[in-house]
Every structure is written in structure tokens, then in C-alpha cells.
Design a protein around this motif. Structure first.
Motif, PDB file in Angstrom:
ATOM      1  N   SER A  23       0.298  -0.352   1.333  1.00 29.80           N
ATOM      2  CA  SER A  23       1.010  -1.627   1.314  1.00 29.80           C
ATOM      3  C   SER A  23       1.415  -1.974   2.741  1.00 29.80           C
ATOM      4  CB  SER A  23       2.245  -1.539   0.416  1.00 29.80           C
ATOM      5  OG  SER A  23       1.867  -1.309  -0.930  1.00 29.80           O
ATOM      6  N   HIS A  24       1.458  -3.265   3.029  1.00 29.00           N
ATOM      7  CA  HIS A  24       1.818  -3.666   4.385  1.00 29.00           C
ATOM      8  C   HIS A  24       2.446  -5.053   4.362  1.00 29.00           C
ATOM      9  CE1 HIS A  24      -1.442  -6.689   5.057  1.00 29.00           C
ATOM     10  NE2 HIS A  24      -2.053  -5.970   4.117  1.00 29.00           N
ATOM     11  N   TYR A  25       3.245  -5.313   5.381  1.00 30.43           N
ATOM     12  CA  TYR A  25       3.848  -6.624   5.542  1.00 30.43           C
ATOM     13  C   TYR A  25       2.845  -7.523   6.260  1.00 30.43           C
ATOM     14  CZ  TYR A  25       8.131  -4.456   3.995  1.00 30.43           C
ATOM     15  OH  TYR A  25       9.068  -3.798   3.235  1.00 30.43           O
ATOM     16  N   ASP A  26       2.516  -8.639   5.619  1.00 24.24           N
ATOM     17  CA  ASP A  26       1.408  -9.488   6.042  1.00 24.24           C
ATOM     18  C   ASP A  26       1.898 -10.640   6.906  1.00 24.24           C
ATOM     19  OD1 ASP A  26      -0.939 -10.856   6.327  1.00 24.24           O
ATOM     20  OD2 ASP A  26      -1.195 -11.329   4.195  1.00 24.24           O
ATOM     21  N   ALA A  27       1.900 -10.446   8.229  1.00 22.52           N
ATOM     22  CA  ALA A  27       2.350 -11.498   9.139  1.00 22.52           C
ATOM     23  C   ALA A  27       1.426 -12.707   9.095  1.00 22.52           C
ATOM     24  CB  ALA A  27       2.433 -10.951  10.564  1.00 22.52           C
ATOM     25  N   GLU A  28       0.143 -12.483   8.812  1.00 23.53           N
ATOM     26  CA  GLU A  28      -0.801 -13.602   8.769  1.00 23.53           C
ATOM     27  C   GLU A  28      -0.461 -14.582   7.652  1.00 23.53           C
ATOM     28  OE1 GLU A  28      -2.525 -11.453  11.860  1.00 23.53           O
ATOM     29  OE2 GLU A  28      -1.716 -10.696   9.978  1.00 23.53           O
ATOM     30  N   ALA A  29       0.333 -14.151   6.662  1.00 22.08           N
ATOM     31  CA  ALA A  29       0.729 -15.019   5.544  1.00 22.08           C
ATOM     32  C   ALA A  29       1.960 -15.860   5.863  1.00 22.08           C
ATOM     33  CB  ALA A  29       0.975 -14.186   4.296  1.00 22.08           C
ATOM     34  N   GLY A  30       2.542 -15.694   7.055  1.00 27.12           N
ATOM     35  CA  GLY A  30       3.693 -16.503   7.435  1.00 27.12           C
ATOM     36  C   GLY A  30       4.941 -15.687   7.657  1.00 27.12           C
ATOM     37  N   LEU A  36       4.882  -8.420   1.092  1.00 27.23           N
ATOM     38  CA  LEU A  36       4.344  -7.066   1.002  1.00 27.23           C
ATOM     39  C   LEU A  36       3.078  -7.117   0.165  1.00 27.23           C
ATOM     40  CD1 LEU A  36       4.942  -4.106   1.826  1.00 27.23           C
ATOM     41  CD2 LEU A  36       6.051  -3.835  -0.403  1.00 27.23           C
ATOM     42  N   VAL A  37       1.962  -6.740   0.769  1.00 22.81           N
ATOM     43  CA  VAL A  37       0.651  -6.831   0.141  1.00 22.81           C
ATOM     44  C   VAL A  37       0.065  -5.431   0.012  1.00 22.81           C
ATOM     45  CG1 VAL A  37      -1.691  -7.749   0.390  1.00 22.81           C
ATOM     46  CG2 VAL A  37       0.279  -9.120   1.110  1.00 22.81           C
ATOM     47  N   THR A  38      -0.603  -5.168  -1.113  1.00 25.21           N
ATOM     48  CA  THR A  38      -1.257  -3.880  -1.329  1.00 25.21           C
ATOM     49  C   THR A  38      -2.760  -4.069  -1.341  1.00 25.21           C
ATOM     50  OG1 THR A  38       0.614  -3.043  -2.610  1.00 25.21           O
ATOM     51  CG2 THR A  38      -1.491  -1.916  -2.894  1.00 25.21           C
ATOM     52  N   GLN A  39      -3.475  -3.209  -0.633  1.00 25.06           N
ATOM     53  CA  GLN A  39      -4.929  -3.312  -0.588  1.00 25.06           C
ATOM     54  C   GLN A  39      -5.550  -1.941  -0.350  1.00 25.06           C
ATOM     55  OE1 GLN A  39      -4.777  -6.100   2.875  1.00 25.06           O
ATOM     56  NE2 GLN A  39      -6.384  -4.793   3.720  1.00 25.06           N
ATOM     57  N   PRO A  40      -6.869  -1.822  -0.583  1.00 27.51           N
ATOM     58  CA  PRO A  40      -7.535  -0.528  -0.397  1.00 27.51           C
ATOM     59  C   PRO A  40      -7.525  -0.097   1.064  1.00 27.51           C
ATOM     60  CG  PRO A  40      -8.899  -2.032  -1.695  1.00 27.51           C
ATOM     61  CD  PRO A  40      -7.784  -2.846  -1.125  1.00 27.51           C
ATOM     62  N   ALA A  41      -7.417   1.191   1.271  1.00 25.40           N
ATOM     63  CA  ALA A  41      -7.547   1.771   2.608  1.00 25.40           C
ATOM     64  C   ALA A  41      -9.018   2.146   2.788  1.00 25.40           C
ATOM     65  CB  ALA A  41      -6.652   2.994   2.754  1.00 25.40           C
ATOM     66  N   ALA A  73       5.409   4.878   2.487  1.00 24.21           N
ATOM     67  CA  ALA A  73       5.913   3.684   3.163  1.00 24.21           C
ATOM     68  C   ALA A  73       6.148   3.916   4.651  1.00 24.21           C
ATOM     69  CB  ALA A  73       7.196   3.213   2.490  1.00 24.21           C
ATOM     70  N   SER A  74       6.577   5.114   5.024  1.00 25.35           N
ATOM     71  CA  SER A  74       6.879   5.392   6.424  1.00 25.35           C
ATOM     72  C   SER A  74       5.627   5.418   7.302  1.00 25.35           C
ATOM     73  CB  SER A  74       7.596   6.744   6.537  1.00 25.35           C
ATOM     74  OG  SER A  74       6.755   7.789   6.067  1.00 25.35           O
ATOM     75  N   MET A  75       4.442   5.500   6.678  1.00 26.54           N
ATOM     76  CA  MET A  75       3.184   5.600   7.422  1.00 26.54           C
ATOM     77  C   MET A  75       2.279   4.398   7.218  1.00 26.54           C
ATOM     78  SD  MET A  75       2.085   9.512   6.540  1.00 26.54           S
ATOM     79  CE  MET A  75       3.248  10.877   6.596  1.00 26.54           C
ATOM     80  N   GLN A  76       2.702   3.433   6.426  1.00 25.80           N
ATOM     81  CA  GLN A  76       1.782   2.384   5.998  1.00 25.80           C
ATOM     82  C   GLN A  76       1.191   1.603   7.168  1.00 25.80           C
ATOM     83  OE1 GLN A  76       4.184   0.069   3.334  1.00 25.80           O
ATOM     84  NE2 GLN A  76       5.322  -0.969   4.950  1.00 25.80           N
ATOM     85  N   ARG A  77       1.941   1.419   8.243  1.00 28.48           N
ATOM     86  CA  ARG A  77       1.419   0.636   9.359  1.00 28.48           C
ATOM     87  C   ARG A  77       0.284   1.373  10.083  1.00 28.48           C
ATOM     88  NH1 ARG A  77       7.021  -0.938   9.296  1.00 28.48           N
ATOM     89  NH2 ARG A  77       7.172  -3.227   9.088  1.00 28.48           N
ATOM     90  N   ALA A  78       0.307   2.698  10.064  1.00 24.49           N
ATOM     91  CA  ALA A  78      -0.798   3.453  10.666  1.00 24.49           C
ATOM     92  C   ALA A  78      -2.094   3.172   9.920  1.00 24.49           C
ATOM     93  CB  ALA A  78      -0.484   4.948  10.667  1.00 24.49           C
ATOM     94  N   ASP A 128      -7.371   0.291   8.803  1.00 27.97           N
ATOM     95  CA  ASP A 128      -8.109  -0.630   7.947  1.00 27.97           C
ATOM     96  C   ASP A 128      -8.503  -1.899   8.703  1.00 27.97           C
ATOM     97  OD1 ASP A 128      -9.030  -1.246   5.161  1.00 27.97           O
ATOM     98  OD2 ASP A 128      -7.694  -2.948   5.463  1.00 27.97           O
ATOM     99  N   THR A 129      -7.604  -2.442   9.502  1.00 27.57           N
ATOM    100  CA  THR A 129      -7.871  -3.688  10.222  1.00 27.57           C
ATOM    101  C   THR A 129      -9.011  -3.534  11.220  1.00 27.57           C
ATOM    102  OG1 THR A 129      -5.582  -4.433   9.981  1.00 27.57           O
ATOM    103  CG2 THR A 129      -6.859  -5.422  11.755  1.00 27.57           C
ATOM    104  N   LEU A 130      -9.135  -2.379  11.850  1.00 31.73           N
ATOM    105  CA  LEU A 130     -10.175  -2.191  12.859  1.00 31.73           C
ATOM    106  C   LEU A 130     -11.576  -2.231  12.268  1.00 31.73           C
ATOM    107  CD1 LEU A 130      -8.463   0.485  15.119  1.00 31.73           C
ATOM    108  CD2 LEU A 130      -8.886  -1.920  15.659  1.00 31.73           C
ATOM    109  N   ASN A 131     -11.683  -2.084  10.947  1.00 32.48           N
ATOM    110  CA  ASN A 131     -12.990  -2.251  10.314  1.00 32.48           C
ATOM    111  C   ASN A 131     -13.610  -3.604  10.643  1.00 32.48           C
ATOM    112  OD1 ASN A 131     -13.701   0.073   8.519  1.00 32.48           O
ATOM    113  ND2 ASN A 131     -11.705  -0.388   7.608  1.00 32.48           N
ATOM    114  N   VAL A 132     -12.800  -4.665  10.595  1.00 33.35           N
ATOM    115  CA  VAL A 132     -13.372  -6.006  10.733  1.00 33.35           C
ATOM    116  C   VAL A 132     -13.951  -6.219  12.130  1.00 33.35           C
ATOM    117  CG1 VAL A 132     -11.881  -6.963   8.948  1.00 33.35           C
ATOM    118  CG2 VAL A 132     -11.172  -7.123  11.343  1.00 33.35           C
ATOM    119  N   LEU A 133     -13.378  -5.562  13.137  1.00 35.41           N
ATOM    120  CA  LEU A 133     -13.931  -5.649  14.479  1.00 35.41           C
ATOM    121  C   LEU A 133     -15.181  -4.791  14.596  1.00 35.41           C
ATOM    122  CD1 LEU A 133     -13.784  -6.679  17.360  1.00 35.41           C
ATOM    123  CD2 LEU A 133     -12.205  -4.816  17.901  1.00 35.41           C
TER     124      LEU A 133
END
Length: 365
Positions: free
Chosen positions: A40-47, A52-57, A143-148, A153-158
Motif C-alpha cells: 500500500s502507498h500514498y498516491d501523490a499523483e492522485a492529488g 492510500l492505494v494497494t497494488q501488486p509488488a 506499513a513501515s517499509m511500504q515506500r521502499a 515497483d515504480t522503477l519498472n515503468v522506466l
């Protein structure tokens, strides 16, 4: 991953779960722990509400561990599936008294998130223990590690858009098996953060809530990518502290920061920069855009020019591939050199529609 047979799926687009086991025990019945990894992560792109959004790692490293006689041994390793974060952690051999899956904040050896420059330790956590084959269902990153894991996950798109058909590495300057690893350092309590640490460690340093923004993750990765494309070289940057999207800095600052802005927007398929608090800044601009300085010393002018050159209806064929090809062989100190010298040398236009684009962003060569 010594001692196991690993077939890297990075070379074929990270298309599924990677499993390895001991071939000497091929006649044994496999023992498997299966499930799906989510974060789960806080989605800044949503505003600014940052839901809090949950998605596959996706494509995240896992290791299967077994305990026998009080001794823990790694039995196999792999990556979660690109589609849904599924893992199928198997081994063949003597039954262990206790089995569990360890999840790590990395994707193969291509990118990783560590806790500090000195410790080099990745974030990790273990699944529930079992005594044989079992479905672990949905495993969630603490939760304490979700940003890692959001960084991983985000680096996949690059990576998927890196345009390197010759190897599994980030750029064609390196051969499969000799790839540099993109390293992020993230610590929730770190205040000195939000930069690419060049020329010291060459790590990206993030702290606090900065990974909430995918644009921030990809912008900083964009600096590292430019350094890689240039064969571990980088323009000599001056006049860049501070720098702002719409304000004049220097030609070298505008080129490197504008490229990084464009990397993030291109990878995510938008035309903006999003901050970790959810506020966003549009990169759209023209000669009369209020509050914007003009010319190739403005990073927003450079970044938007690149995005328009790479656009679906743009002069470069609808993507950034030709620019990546160019940068893999030509070093540009600034946008002028890229546009006026290196594009023509690479067979890319610097007149007609291309020249119209940069002039629409107040860059007039």
C-alpha cells in the motif's frame, strides 16, 4: 544468487515469476510456497488528498528459506510476477522443518533500495512459517517499509521504456551480466534527501515521504540514467542551486534537470511534475505563459521541448527511442548541443517541425 541456477527474465521484459532450485534433487517432489505480494502507498499523483492505494509488488525479489536442525538455508530465489505480484517459491530436496519466504526491496540485480549508504542493507521481511507446501495467500508489505517497495515497483515503468534491445542492462553500453545497479537510499527519518549523489556514491537519496511521488522517484532515476547513457559521464553543471521548473538557471542545469523532468513525465505518460505532497506543476508552456522565464536556461522549457519531440505526433517517431540511441553514443553538454549538433549527426531533424516545437517553448536557435 550463487549456488542456484537463475534465468533472468529482465532480458525478456520481466514477464513472470522466476524460480530456481537444486538440479541435483530433480527427482524429489517439489515443495512450494505460493501467494501474491502487495504493498500500500500514498498516491501523490492522485492529488493532495494522497489516497492510500494497494497494488501488486511487481518483479520484486524473494528468497525461499528453510530451517533444518536450527540452521536456516536459502533454498531458492526469484521475482514476483509482473502481472499480479504472484510468487511460486519452490525447492526440491530434503524436507525442512520450517519454511518461509523472505521478501527484499530489490528487483534482481538491476535496482534496489537500501537503508543507508554505509549499511548497504536492503529492507526485508519474512512471511509466515510453514512446515510444507502451502498457499500464503496475499502477503502485504509492512506499513513501515511500504515506500521502499513503491520505489522498487515504480522503477519498472522506466526499465520497460529504456530502449535497450541488446542487453538486460539499463543501457546498451553494458552487456548482460555486467550491468550497473540503480541504487536508492530511503529512510523515513532522513532530512538530507531528494537528490542524486553525484559524483560520490551515485545513489539516489530519498527521505521522509518523498517516494509518495512517482515523479520524484523517476526524476532522480532520470539523472542516473543520463549518466549511464553517457557512459558514466555527466555534463558539468553550474548555477543549479536552487533551480525551478519555470525559472532561468543555466544551460547545463536546464538540460540535466529538464531531461530528468521529461524522463518522469514520459515514463508515466503525462505532462507534469508531481511533488510528494500531491501538488503538481504543469510543464505545458508557450511564449506567453505567465510567470515563466524564456530560453534554454529554463528547465521547464527544455523538458517540454523534449516531451513534444517524443510525442505520438512528434517528429521523432512517436517515442524517445531515437534520443536514447543518440545519447548512447553522443555526449551533449547542454540542450543546444543536443539539438543543433548531435541530433543532425544522428539523423534527427533540427528544422521544420522540430524547430517549430522548441520555438513554441521560447528556445530559438
Amino acid at each position: 544468487m550463487r549456488g542456484t541456477k537463475i534465468i533472468s527474465l529482465l532480458a525478456v521484459g520481466l514477464a513472470g515469476t522466476l524460480v530456481s532450485w537444486n538440479p541435483a534433487a530433480a527427482d524429489a517432489t517439489p515443495t512450494c510456497l505460493t501467494g501474491k505480494l502487495e504493498y500500500s502507498h500514498y498516491d501523490a499523483e492522485a492529488g493532495t488528498r494522497k489516497p492510500l492505494v494497494t497494488q501488486p509488488a511487481r518483479n520484486a525479489n524473494w528468497e525461499l528459506w528453510g530451517t533444518t536442525g536450527g540452521q536456516a538455508t536459502r533454498l531458492s530465489s526469484g521475482i514476483t510476477a509482473v502481472s499480479d505480484g504472484a510468487f511460486n517459491a519452490c525447492y526440491q530436496g530434503t524436507n525442512a522443518s520450517e519454511l518461509y519466504v523472505k521478501f527484499l526491496s530489490a528487483s534482481t540485480a538491476m535496482w534496489r533500495v537500501i537503508k543507508s549508504e554505509t549499511s548497504q542493507a536492503q529492507y526485508s521481511f519474512d512471511s509466515a512459517r510453514t512446515t510444507g507446501s502451502a498457499s500464503l495467500g496475499t502477503v502485504r508489505v509492512p506499513a513501515s517499509m511500504q515506500r521502499a517497495w513503491k520505489i522498487v515497483d515504480t522503477l519498472n515503468v522506466l526499465y520497460w521504456k529504456r530502449n535497450n534491445p541488446t542487453s538486460a542492462c539499463w543501457t546498451r553500453r553494458q552487456a548482460t551480466g555486467s550491468c550497473d545497479t540503480l541504487t536508492f537510499v530511503w529512510d523515513q527519518n532522513r532530512a538530507d534527501s531528494g537528490y542524486w549523489d553525484y559524483p560520490d556514491t551515485n545513489y539516489v537519496i530519498l527521505g521522509e515521504n518523498q517516494p509518495d511521488s512517482k515523479h520524484t522517484i523517476l526524476h532522480e532515476a532520470g539523472h542516473w540514467l543520463q549518466w549511464q547513457l553517457y557512459g558514466r559521464s555527466f555534463p558539468r553543471v553550474t548555477g543549479c542551486n536552487p533551480h525551478y521548473i519555470e525559472q532561468s538557471s543555466s544551460t547545463s542545469c536546464a538540460w540535466t534537470e529538464g531531461f530528468a523532468d521529461a524522463v518522469a513525465a514520459y515514463a508515466l505518460g503525462d505532462y507534469r511534475y508531481v511533488y510528494d505532497d500531491g501538488a503538481s506543476f504543469s510543464l505545458r508552456n508557450g511564449p506567453g505563459t505567465e510567470g515563466w522565464d524564456t530560453g534554454d536556461t529554463v528547465q521547464g522549457r527544455v523538458g517540454s521541448s523534449l516531451l513534444d519531440l517524443w510525442a505520438a505526433n512528434g517528429p521523432d517517431g512517436g517515442n524517445w527511442n531515437k534520443t536514447i540511441d543518440l545519447m548512447s553514443s553522443q555526449f551533449s553538454q547542454n540542450f543546444r548541443e543536443y539539438f543543433r549538433t548531435d541530433r543532425p549527426a544522428a539523423g534527427l531533424s533540427s528544422s521544420g517541425a522540430a524547430l517549430t516545437i522548441i520555438r513554441s517553448h521560447t528556445i530559438d536557435y
